[in-house]
Design a protein around this motif. Structure first.
Motif, PDB file in Angstrom:
ATOM      1  N   ILE A  36       0.855  -1.189   0.000  1.00 41.75           N
ATOM      2  CA  ILE A  36       0.000   0.000   0.000  1.00 41.75           C
ATOM      3  C   ILE A  36       0.885   1.231   0.000  1.00 41.75           C
ATOM      4  CG2 ILE A  36      -1.684   1.303   1.350  1.00 41.75           C
ATOM      5  CD1 ILE A  36      -2.643  -1.462   2.387  1.00 41.75           C
ATOM      6  N   CYS A  37       0.606   2.104  -0.952  1.00 43.26           N
ATOM      7  CA  CYS A  37       1.404   3.305  -1.164  1.00 43.26           C
ATOM      8  C   CYS A  37       0.564   4.500  -0.736  1.00 43.26           C
ATOM      9  CB  CYS A  37       1.705   3.383  -2.653  1.00 43.26           C
ATOM     10  SG  CYS A  37       2.571   4.847  -3.181  1.00 43.26           S
ATOM     11  N   LEU A 305       8.665  -2.760   4.809  1.00 37.28           N
ATOM     12  CA  LEU A 305       7.376  -3.438   4.999  1.00 37.28           C
ATOM     13  C   LEU A 305       7.233  -3.838   6.469  1.00 37.28           C
ATOM     14  CD1 LEU A 305       7.493  -5.719   1.827  1.00 37.28           C
ATOM     15  CD2 LEU A 305       6.087  -3.667   2.127  1.00 37.28           C
ATOM     16  N   THR A 306       6.363  -3.150   7.176  1.00 33.35           N
ATOM     17  CA  THR A 306       6.253  -3.380   8.621  1.00 33.35           C
ATOM     18  C   THR A 306       4.966  -4.106   9.011  1.00 33.35           C
ATOM     19  OG1 THR A 306       5.350  -1.144   8.809  1.00 33.35           O
ATOM     20  CG2 THR A 306       7.692  -1.416   9.301  1.00 33.35           C
ATOM     21  N   HIS A 307       3.950  -4.139   8.138  1.00 30.10           N
ATOM     22  CA  HIS A 307       2.670  -4.757   8.492  1.00 30.10           C
ATOM     23  C   HIS A 307       2.137  -5.581   7.326  1.00 30.10           C
ATOM     24  CE1 HIS A 307       3.003  -1.616  11.502  1.00 30.10           C
ATOM     25  NE2 HIS A 307       2.048  -2.202  12.205  1.00 30.10           N
ATOM     26  N   ARG A 308       1.594  -6.774   7.666  1.00 30.82           N
ATOM     27  CA  ARG A 308       1.032  -7.647   6.630  1.00 30.82           C
ATOM     28  C   ARG A 308      -0.413  -8.002   6.968  1.00 30.82           C
ATOM     29  NH1 ARG A 308       3.794 -13.384   5.149  1.00 30.82           N
ATOM     30  NH2 ARG A 308       2.790 -14.041   7.079  1.00 30.82           N
ATOM     31  N   PHE A 309      -1.293  -7.968   5.975  1.00 30.98           N
ATOM     32  CA  PHE A 309      -2.706  -8.287   6.164  1.00 30.98           C
ATOM     33  C   PHE A 309      -3.162  -9.227   5.060  1.00 30.98           C
ATOM     34  CE2 PHE A 309      -2.176  -4.154   8.094  1.00 30.98           C
ATOM     35  CZ  PHE A 309      -2.969  -4.220   9.232  1.00 30.98           C
ATOM     36  N   PRO A 310      -4.206 -10.044   5.341  1.00 30.05           N
ATOM     37  CA  PRO A 310      -4.833 -10.765   4.226  1.00 30.05           C
ATOM     38  C   PRO A 310      -5.556  -9.761   3.315  1.00 30.05           C
ATOM     39  CG  PRO A 310      -5.728 -11.476   6.364  1.00 30.05           C
ATOM     40  CD  PRO A 310      -4.838 -10.312   6.627  1.00 30.05           C
ATOM     41  N   GLU A 319      -6.591   1.905   6.447  1.00 29.84           N
ATOM     42  CA  GLU A 319      -6.817   2.777   7.596  1.00 29.84           C
ATOM     43  C   GLU A 319      -5.512   2.987   8.370  1.00 29.84           C
ATOM     44  OE1 GLU A 319      -9.616   4.297   7.172  1.00 29.84           O
ATOM     45  OE2 GLU A 319      -8.807   5.396   8.904  1.00 29.84           O
ATOM     46  N   LEU A 320      -4.757   1.901   8.509  1.00 29.28           N
ATOM     47  CA  LEU A 320      -3.468   1.952   9.192  1.00 29.28           C
ATOM     48  C   LEU A 320      -2.518   2.918   8.480  1.00 29.28           C
ATOM     49  CD1 LEU A 320      -2.625  -0.144  11.532  1.00 29.28           C
ATOM     50  CD2 LEU A 320      -1.050  -1.011   9.820  1.00 29.28           C
ATOM     51  N   ARG A 321      -2.528   2.833   7.141  1.00 31.55           N
ATOM     52  CA  ARG A 321      -1.683   3.711   6.321  1.00 31.55           C
ATOM     53  C   ARG A 321      -2.080   5.172   6.509  1.00 31.55           C
ATOM     54  NH1 ARG A 321       2.224   5.674   3.640  1.00 31.55           N
ATOM     55  NH2 ARG A 321       2.579   5.829   5.844  1.00 31.55           N
ATOM     56  N   ARG A 322      -3.394   5.375   6.592  1.00 30.22           N
ATOM     57  CA  ARG A 322      -3.908   6.733   6.779  1.00 30.22           C
ATOM     58  C   ARG A 322      -3.442   7.322   8.110  1.00 30.22           C
ATOM     59  NH1 ARG A 322      -7.535   8.918   3.284  1.00 30.22           N
ATOM     60  NH2 ARG A 322      -8.433   7.138   2.204  1.00 30.22           N
ATOM     61  N   LYS A 323      -3.387   6.445   9.127  1.00 24.84           N
ATOM     62  CA  LYS A 323      -2.955   6.902  10.466  1.00 24.84           C
ATOM     63  C   LYS A 323      -1.432   6.884  10.578  1.00 24.84           C
ATOM     64  CE  LYS A 323      -7.140   5.372  12.849  1.00 24.84           C
ATOM     65  NZ  LYS A 323      -7.754   4.085  13.214  1.00 24.84           N
ATOM     66  N   GLN A 324      -0.754   6.516   9.503  1.00 21.90           N
ATOM     67  CA  GLN A 324       0.704   6.460   9.458  1.00 21.90           C
ATOM     68  C   GLN A 324       1.276   5.567  10.556  1.00 21.90           C
ATOM     69  OE1 GLN A 324       2.753  10.020   8.559  1.00 21.90           O
ATOM     70  NE2 GLN A 324       1.378  10.540   6.912  1.00 21.90           N
ATOM     71  N   VAL A 325       0.637   4.433  10.773  1.00 22.13           N
ATOM     72  CA  VAL A 325       1.158   3.443  11.710  1.00 22.13           C
ATOM     73  C   VAL A 325       2.216   2.617  10.976  1.00 22.13           C
ATOM     74  CG1 VAL A 325       0.606   1.442  13.148  1.00 22.13           C
ATOM     75  CG2 VAL A 325      -1.046   3.324  12.942  1.00 22.13           C
TER      76      VAL A 325
END
Ligand SMILES: [Zn+2]
Ligand SMILES: [Zn+2]
Length: 333
Positions: A36-37, A305-310, A319-325
Protein backbone atom coordinates in the motif's frame (compact mmCIF):
# COMPACT_ATOMS: atom_id res chain seq x y z
CA UNK A 1 -11.61 -14.10 -7.28
CA UNK A 2 -11.66 -11.36 -4.63
CA UNK A 3 -10.71 -7.91 -5.95
CA UNK A 4 -11.16 -4.28 -4.93
CA UNK A 5 -12.58 -1.84 -7.46
CA UNK A 6 -12.61 1.91 -7.15
CA UNK A 7 -15.87 3.39 -8.44
CA UNK A 8 -15.25 7.02 -7.45
CA UNK A 9 -13.83 9.15 -4.62
CA UNK A 10 -14.11 7.19 -1.37
CA UNK A 11 -16.03 4.37 -3.08
CA UNK A 12 -13.83 1.26 -2.95
CA UNK A 13 -15.77 -2.01 -3.17
CA UNK A 14 -14.77 -5.61 -2.54
CA UNK A 15 -16.22 -7.79 -5.30
CA UNK A 16 -16.10 -11.35 -6.57
CA UNK A 17 -15.11 -11.51 -10.26
CA UNK A 18 -14.21 -14.29 -12.68
CA UNK A 19 -10.49 -14.94 -13.08
CA UNK A 20 -9.53 -12.91 -16.20
CA UNK A 21 -8.44 -14.57 -19.44
CA UNK A 22 -5.10 -13.30 -20.79
CA UNK A 23 -5.37 -11.68 -24.23
CA UNK A 24 -2.72 -11.59 -26.99
CA UNK A 25 0.68 -10.66 -25.56
CA UNK A 26 -0.59 -11.01 -22.00
CA UNK A 27 0.00 -13.43 -19.15
CA UNK A 28 -2.29 -14.40 -16.29
CA UNK A 29 -0.52 -13.62 -13.02
CA UNK A 30 -1.52 -15.05 -9.63
CA UNK A 31 -0.71 -12.19 -7.29
CA UNK A 32 1.57 -12.95 -4.33
CA UNK A 33 1.20 -9.58 -2.62
CA UNK A 34 0.56 -5.88 -3.09
CA UNK A 35 1.97 -3.09 -0.95
CA UNK A 36 0.00 0.00 0.00
CA UNK A 37 1.40 3.30 -1.16
CA UNK A 38 0.51 6.78 0.01
CA UNK A 39 -0.56 7.40 -3.60
CA UNK A 40 -3.25 4.72 -3.21
CA UNK A 41 -4.91 6.95 -0.62
CA UNK A 42 -4.71 9.92 -3.01
CA UNK A 43 -6.23 7.73 -5.74
CA UNK A 44 -9.05 6.52 -3.45
CA UNK A 45 -9.74 10.10 -2.30
CA UNK A 46 -10.04 11.32 -5.90
CA UNK A 47 -6.78 13.33 -5.99
CA UNK A 48 -5.26 11.50 -8.94
CA UNK A 49 -5.94 13.20 -12.30
CA UNK A 50 -4.45 10.36 -14.36
CA UNK A 51 -7.10 7.84 -13.37
CA UNK A 52 -9.83 8.51 -15.90
CA UNK A 53 -11.49 5.14 -16.43
CA UNK A 54 -13.52 3.82 -13.52
CA UNK A 55 -14.33 1.38 -12.04
CA UNK A 56 -10.83 -0.04 -11.84
CA UNK A 57 -8.97 -2.58 -9.71
CA UNK A 58 -6.35 -0.47 -7.94
CA UNK A 59 -3.02 -1.28 -6.21
CA UNK A 60 0.24 -0.65 -8.08
CA UNK A 61 3.07 -2.20 -6.02
CA UNK A 62 2.72 -5.92 -6.66
CA UNK A 63 4.28 -9.14 -7.83
CA UNK A 64 3.01 -12.57 -8.75
CA UNK A 65 3.52 -15.93 -10.42
CA UNK A 66 2.69 -16.51 -14.09
CA UNK A 67 0.03 -19.24 -14.33
CA UNK A 68 -1.14 -19.02 -17.98
CA UNK A 69 -0.18 -17.31 -21.22
CA UNK A 70 -2.27 -15.49 -23.82
CA UNK A 71 -1.69 -16.04 -27.56
CA UNK A 72 1.80 -15.00 -28.73
CA UNK A 73 3.28 -14.34 -25.27
CA UNK A 74 6.90 -15.51 -25.31
CA UNK A 75 9.02 -13.65 -22.72
CA UNK A 76 7.60 -15.35 -19.62
CA UNK A 77 6.46 -18.91 -18.87
CA UNK A 78 4.08 -20.49 -16.37
CA UNK A 79 5.84 -20.80 -13.01
CA UNK A 80 7.91 -17.62 -13.44
CA UNK A 81 7.77 -15.24 -10.51
CA UNK A 82 7.50 -11.69 -11.79
CA UNK A 83 7.65 -8.14 -10.49
CA UNK A 84 5.00 -5.97 -12.14
CA UNK A 85 5.44 -2.46 -13.45
CA UNK A 86 1.90 -1.09 -13.33
CA UNK A 87 1.72 0.96 -16.52
CA UNK A 88 2.97 0.49 -20.05
CA UNK A 89 4.11 3.21 -22.46
CA UNK A 90 2.17 3.05 -25.74
CA UNK A 91 5.28 3.08 -27.96
CA UNK A 92 3.34 5.06 -30.59
CA UNK A 93 2.90 8.65 -29.38
CA UNK A 94 5.48 11.33 -30.24
CA UNK A 95 7.27 11.27 -26.85
CA UNK A 96 7.51 7.44 -27.06
CA UNK A 97 8.83 7.59 -30.64
CA UNK A 98 11.45 10.08 -29.48
CA UNK A 99 12.59 7.51 -26.89
CA UNK A 100 11.21 9.45 -23.91
CA UNK A 101 8.86 6.70 -22.75
CA UNK A 102 8.37 8.31 -19.34
CA UNK A 103 6.56 11.18 -21.08
CA UNK A 104 4.12 8.85 -22.90
CA UNK A 105 0.82 10.59 -23.63
CA UNK A 106 -1.25 7.39 -23.51
CA UNK A 107 0.29 5.03 -20.96
CA UNK A 108 -1.83 1.94 -20.39
CA UNK A 109 -2.86 1.59 -16.74
CA UNK A 110 -2.96 -2.08 -15.82
CA UNK A 111 -5.37 -4.06 -13.71
CA UNK A 112 -4.18 -3.55 -10.13
CA UNK A 113 -2.72 -5.68 -7.38
CA UNK A 114 -5.55 -5.59 -4.83
CA UNK A 115 -6.88 -8.80 -6.37
CA UNK A 116 -6.09 -12.49 -6.58
CA UNK A 117 -5.24 -12.50 -10.29
CA UNK A 118 -4.49 -10.03 -13.09
CA UNK A 119 -4.06 -10.44 -16.86
CA UNK A 120 -1.08 -8.26 -17.71
CA UNK A 121 0.92 -7.33 -20.85
CA UNK A 122 4.24 -9.18 -20.91
CA UNK A 123 6.21 -5.95 -21.42
CA UNK A 124 5.30 -5.03 -17.81
CA UNK A 125 6.42 -8.33 -16.29
CA UNK A 126 9.98 -8.75 -15.05
CA UNK A 127 11.22 -12.19 -14.01
CA UNK A 128 12.97 -12.40 -10.66
CA UNK A 129 15.45 -15.06 -9.56
CA UNK A 130 14.44 -17.72 -6.98
CA UNK A 131 16.62 -16.08 -4.30
CA UNK A 132 14.54 -12.88 -4.50
CA UNK A 133 11.90 -13.07 -1.75
CA UNK A 134 8.21 -12.34 -2.35
CA UNK A 135 8.53 -9.19 -0.22
CA UNK A 136 11.46 -8.01 -2.34
CA UNK A 137 9.56 -8.74 -5.56
CA UNK A 138 6.59 -6.60 -4.53
CA UNK A 139 8.97 -3.80 -3.49
CA UNK A 140 10.36 -3.44 -7.01
CA UNK A 141 7.98 -0.68 -8.13
CA UNK A 142 8.56 1.74 -5.21
CA UNK A 143 12.27 0.92 -5.26
CA UNK A 144 12.41 1.77 -8.97
CA UNK A 145 11.10 5.23 -8.06
CA UNK A 146 14.14 5.64 -5.79
CA UNK A 147 16.54 4.31 -8.43
CA UNK A 148 15.18 6.73 -11.03
CA UNK A 149 15.34 9.72 -8.67
CA UNK A 150 19.00 8.97 -7.89
CA UNK A 151 19.66 8.64 -11.65
CA UNK A 152 18.20 12.11 -12.20
CA UNK A 153 20.39 13.66 -9.50
CA UNK A 154 23.48 12.92 -11.66
CA UNK A 155 25.54 12.68 -8.50
CA UNK A 156 29.24 12.21 -8.08
CA UNK A 157 30.68 9.73 -5.57
CA UNK A 158 31.08 11.46 -2.22
CA UNK A 159 28.33 14.04 -2.74
CA UNK A 160 26.55 15.23 0.39
CA UNK A 161 22.84 14.63 0.27
CA UNK A 162 19.80 15.65 2.31
CA UNK A 163 16.70 13.46 2.14
CA UNK A 164 13.59 15.20 3.47
CA UNK A 165 11.20 12.54 4.73
CA UNK A 166 11.92 9.12 6.21
CA UNK A 167 8.84 7.38 4.82
CA UNK A 168 9.07 4.36 2.55
CA UNK A 169 10.38 6.26 -0.49
CA UNK A 170 12.78 8.44 1.53
CA UNK A 171 14.24 5.40 3.28
CA UNK A 172 14.70 3.46 0.07
CA UNK A 173 16.35 6.52 -1.51
CA UNK A 174 18.77 6.54 1.44
CA UNK A 175 19.60 2.88 0.82
CA UNK A 176 20.06 3.56 -2.87
CA UNK A 177 22.28 6.59 -2.20
CA UNK A 178 24.47 4.46 0.06
CA UNK A 179 24.79 1.83 -2.69
CA UNK A 180 25.50 4.56 -5.27
CA UNK A 181 28.47 5.95 -3.33
CA UNK A 182 27.04 9.09 -1.74
CA UNK A 183 29.19 10.79 0.91
CA UNK A 184 27.34 12.21 3.89
CA UNK A 185 23.64 11.34 3.95
CA UNK A 186 21.47 13.57 6.15
CA UNK A 187 17.80 12.70 6.73
CA UNK A 188 15.12 15.02 8.07
CA UNK A 189 12.28 13.12 9.74
CA UNK A 190 10.03 14.20 12.63
CA UNK A 191 8.79 10.69 13.59
CA UNK A 192 11.21 9.30 16.23
CA UNK A 193 10.29 5.67 15.40
CA UNK A 194 11.53 6.12 11.83
CA UNK A 195 14.89 7.72 12.66
CA UNK A 196 16.72 4.50 13.66
CA UNK A 197 15.38 2.87 10.49
CA UNK A 198 16.94 5.68 8.44
CA UNK A 199 20.28 4.88 10.09
CA UNK A 200 19.82 1.18 9.23
CA UNK A 201 19.32 2.16 5.60
CA UNK A 202 22.57 4.15 5.64
CA UNK A 203 21.90 7.67 6.94
CA UNK A 204 24.85 9.29 8.72
CA UNK A 205 22.80 11.93 10.51
CA UNK A 206 19.05 12.06 11.16
CA UNK A 207 17.64 15.43 12.17
CA UNK A 208 14.28 16.32 13.66
CA UNK A 209 13.02 19.28 11.63
CA UNK A 210 10.75 20.42 14.49
CA UNK A 211 13.49 20.70 17.08
CA UNK A 212 16.31 22.43 15.29
CA UNK A 213 16.96 25.00 12.62
CA UNK A 214 17.38 22.46 9.86
CA UNK A 215 19.13 24.85 7.44
CA UNK A 216 21.70 25.96 10.03
CA UNK A 217 22.35 22.36 11.01
CA UNK A 218 22.82 21.24 7.39
CA UNK A 219 25.14 24.19 6.75
CA UNK A 220 27.17 23.22 9.81
CA UNK A 221 27.43 19.64 8.53
CA UNK A 222 28.54 20.74 5.06
CA UNK A 223 31.27 23.26 5.83
CA UNK A 224 28.82 26.15 5.40
CA UNK A 225 27.99 25.16 1.82
CA UNK A 226 24.68 23.29 1.85
CA UNK A 227 24.01 19.88 0.30
CA UNK A 228 24.99 18.91 -3.23
CA UNK A 229 21.62 17.26 -3.69
CA UNK A 230 18.33 17.54 -1.79
CA UNK A 231 15.60 14.92 -2.26
CA UNK A 232 12.10 16.02 -1.28
CA UNK A 233 10.25 12.80 -0.41
CA UNK A 234 7.23 14.15 1.47
CA UNK A 235 5.06 16.05 -1.00
CA UNK A 236 4.08 19.06 1.13
CA UNK A 237 4.53 22.72 0.11
CA UNK A 238 6.57 23.50 3.24
CA UNK A 239 9.05 20.66 2.64
CA UNK A 240 9.40 21.67 -1.03
CA UNK A 241 10.11 25.24 0.09
CA UNK A 242 12.65 23.94 2.63
CA UNK A 243 14.80 22.45 -0.16
CA UNK A 244 15.97 25.90 -1.25
CA UNK A 245 17.48 26.61 2.17
CA UNK A 246 19.36 23.30 2.24
CA UNK A 247 20.89 23.04 -1.25
CA UNK A 248 24.29 24.53 -2.10
CA UNK A 249 24.92 26.94 -4.98
CA UNK A 250 25.02 24.86 -8.15
CA UNK A 251 23.20 22.03 -6.41
CA UNK A 252 20.23 19.92 -7.41
CA UNK A 253 16.74 19.54 -5.93
CA UNK A 254 14.81 16.37 -6.78
CA UNK A 255 11.09 16.44 -6.09
CA UNK A 256 9.94 12.84 -5.69
CA UNK A 257 7.28 13.35 -2.98
CA UNK A 258 3.73 13.28 -4.32
CA UNK A 259 1.96 16.55 -3.56
CA UNK A 260 -1.76 17.09 -4.05
CA UNK A 261 -2.32 18.32 -7.62
CA UNK A 262 -3.69 21.67 -6.38
CA UNK A 263 -0.89 22.31 -3.82
CA UNK A 264 1.32 25.35 -4.42
CA UNK A 265 4.80 26.09 -3.07
CA UNK A 266 6.68 29.41 -3.11
CA UNK A 267 10.29 29.99 -4.05
CA UNK A 268 12.42 32.96 -5.14
CA UNK A 269 13.31 32.79 -8.84
CA UNK A 270 16.38 34.89 -8.00
CA UNK A 271 17.68 32.05 -5.79
CA UNK A 272 17.37 29.60 -8.67
CA UNK A 273 19.03 32.06 -11.07
CA UNK A 274 21.86 33.22 -8.82
CA UNK A 275 22.31 29.79 -7.26
CA UNK A 276 22.56 27.97 -10.62
CA UNK A 277 20.09 25.50 -9.17
CA UNK A 278 18.74 22.46 -10.96
CA UNK A 279 15.21 21.38 -10.00
CA UNK A 280 13.94 18.06 -11.32
CA UNK A 281 10.72 16.14 -10.87
CA UNK A 282 10.90 12.37 -10.68
CA UNK A 283 8.25 9.74 -11.12
CA UNK A 284 8.19 5.98 -11.71
CA UNK A 285 10.40 4.46 -14.30
CA UNK A 286 9.68 1.25 -16.21
CA UNK A 287 13.09 1.13 -17.86
CA UNK A 288 14.97 1.16 -14.55
CA UNK A 289 13.34 -2.12 -13.43
CA UNK A 290 16.10 -4.53 -14.58
CA UNK A 291 18.71 -2.52 -12.63
CA UNK A 292 16.30 -2.19 -9.72
CA UNK A 293 15.96 -6.00 -9.54
CA UNK A 294 19.75 -6.40 -9.62
CA UNK A 295 20.06 -3.96 -6.71
CA UNK A 296 17.47 -5.71 -4.47
CA UNK A 297 19.95 -7.77 -2.41
CA UNK A 298 22.20 -4.75 -1.89
CA UNK A 299 19.54 -2.24 -0.79
CA UNK A 300 16.86 -4.60 0.61
CA UNK A 301 13.92 -2.20 0.11
CA UNK A 302 11.55 -4.78 1.67
CA UNK A 303 12.81 -3.58 5.05
CA UNK A 304 10.17 -0.82 4.89
CA UNK A 305 7.38 -3.44 5.00
CA UNK A 306 6.25 -3.38 8.62
CA UNK A 307 2.67 -4.76 8.49
CA UNK A 308 1.03 -7.65 6.63
CA UNK A 309 -2.71 -8.29 6.16
CA UNK A 310 -4.83 -10.76 4.23
CA UNK A 311 -6.33 -9.22 1.07
CA UNK A 312 -9.80 -9.47 2.65
CA UNK A 313 -8.63 -6.98 5.31
CA UNK A 314 -7.51 -4.32 2.83
CA UNK A 315 -9.79 -1.64 4.35
CA UNK A 316 -8.10 -2.13 7.74
CA UNK A 317 -4.65 -1.95 6.12
CA UNK A 318 -5.60 1.27 4.32
CA UNK A 319 -6.82 2.78 7.60
CA UNK A 320 -3.47 1.95 9.19
CA UNK A 321 -1.68 3.71 6.32
CA UNK A 322 -3.91 6.73 6.78
CA UNK A 323 -2.96 6.90 10.47
CA UNK A 324 0.70 6.46 9.46
CA UNK A 325 1.16 3.44 11.71
CA UNK A 326 4.46 1.74 10.91
CA UNK A 327 6.12 2.47 7.59
CA UNK A 328 4.44 0.35 4.94
CA UNK A 329 1.76 -2.36 4.90
CA UNK A 330 1.04 -4.99 2.29
CA UNK A 331 -1.76 -7.44 1.60
CA UNK A 332 -1.53 -11.06 0.47
CA UNK A 333 -4.37 -12.94 -1.25
ZN1 LIG B 1 3.52 3.80 -5.00
ZN1 LIG C 1 3.37 6.77 -25.73
Amino acid sequence: MLCYLLYGPGDLRAEEHDIPTPGPGEALVKIIGCAICHTDLAIIDGHWPFLTKLPKIIGHEYAGTVVALGPGTTSVAPGDRVAVYPSAPCGLCLPCRRGTFWLCLRPRALSGGFAEYAALPEQCLFRVLPQVTDEQALSVEPFSVAVHSVDLAQMQPGDTVVVIGGGAIGLVIVGMLRAAGAGKIIVSEPDPSRRPVAVEFGADVVLDPRERDLAAKVKALTGGMGADVVFEAVGLPQTVEQCFALVRRGGTIIIVGVALPEAEARFKPFDVFAGHLTIRGSWGAWWTIPRTIDLLPKVRPERVLTHRFPLAELPRALELRRKQVGIKAYVIP
